[in-house]
Enzyme design. Structure first.
Site, PDB file in Angstrom:
ATOM      1  N   HIS A  72     -22.263 -16.070  88.844  1.00  0.00           N
ATOM      2  CA  HIS A  72     -22.455 -14.630  88.628  1.00  0.00           C
ATOM      3  C   HIS A  72     -22.769 -13.945  89.961  1.00  0.00           C
ATOM      4  CE1 HIS A  72     -24.209 -11.156  86.206  1.00  0.00           C
ATOM      5  NE2 HIS A  72     -24.624 -10.916  87.436  1.00  0.00           N
ATOM      6  N   GLU A  73     -23.743 -14.479  90.683  1.00  0.00           N
ATOM      7  CA  GLU A  73     -24.159 -13.856  91.941  1.00  0.00           C
ATOM      8  C   GLU A  73     -23.117 -14.052  93.041  1.00  0.00           C
ATOM      9  OE1 GLU A  73     -26.433 -11.736  91.787  1.00  0.00           O
ATOM     10  OE2 GLU A  73     -27.254 -12.373  89.853  1.00  0.00           O
ATOM     11  N   HIS A  76     -20.455 -11.490  92.755  1.00  0.00           N
ATOM     12  CA  HIS A  76     -20.809 -10.185  93.319  1.00  0.00           C
ATOM     13  C   HIS A  76     -20.464 -10.129  94.815  1.00  0.00           C
ATOM     14  CE1 HIS A  76     -22.667  -8.218  89.932  1.00  0.00           C
ATOM     15  NE2 HIS A  76     -23.533  -9.194  89.752  1.00  0.00           N
TER      16      HIS A  76
END
Length: 160
Positions: A72-73, A76
């Site tokens: 998820h990170e 980004h």
């Protein structure tokens, strides 16, 4: 406890290797820290190419954390590096999550946060109970703030 930070770093690297293989380009590796507090599991600092993770939530949910939070990170950071400024969980990020990392593009984790949830103080209005954070409670006590219920428009008063 040294095993989890090492597993975290290995998972970040694995995500980058997967992205590079599937996207056909290389990416600079981020700085990684375990200094995130509160209820967030992770945070990506785009312009600094830095990832911060919550050590408490990592320790309590190691498998799900490594499987979900890390990609998820990383997604980004990759979305920023590939597309520039985009919506945080917009289509560019969603494509990276689903097509590159084979993960469901969920914006929030579903971990139990009771161990990292802030202390609250009970307050009451005319229609319901409220829980104020320590910061808001202290502002009320010092006379610096007054809070009003959005439903009944009555001031909140400390419950005893």
């Amino acid at each position: 406890m040294t095993e989890l930070p090492q597993a975290l770093a290995q998972r970040v690297e694995a995500c980058y290797l997967t992205a590079e293989r599937r996207l056909g380009q290389t990416f600079p590796r981020p700085q990684i820290s375990l200094k995130l507090r509160g209820q967030s599991a992770g945070a990506a600092h785009l312009q600094e190419n830095r990832l911060r993770f919550n050590p408490v939530l990592l320790a309590e949910n190691p498998d799900a954390f490594l499987a979900e939070v890390v990609p998820h990170e990383v997604a980004h950071l990759l979305a920023w590096q590939l597309h520039g400024r985009v919506r945080p969980h917009g289509p560019e990020w969603q494509v990276l999550m689903s097509r590159v990392f084979d993960c469901a593009p969920r914006a929030r984790h579903s971990f139990d946060i009771s161990s990292v949830a802030p202390a609250t103080f009970p307050y009451r209005c005319g229609c319901q109970d409220h829980a104020l954070t320590v910061r808001r409670h202290n502002k009320v006590r010092r006379g610096q703030a007054r809070y009003i219920c959005r439903l009944c428009n009555q001031p909140l008063k400390a419950s005893q």
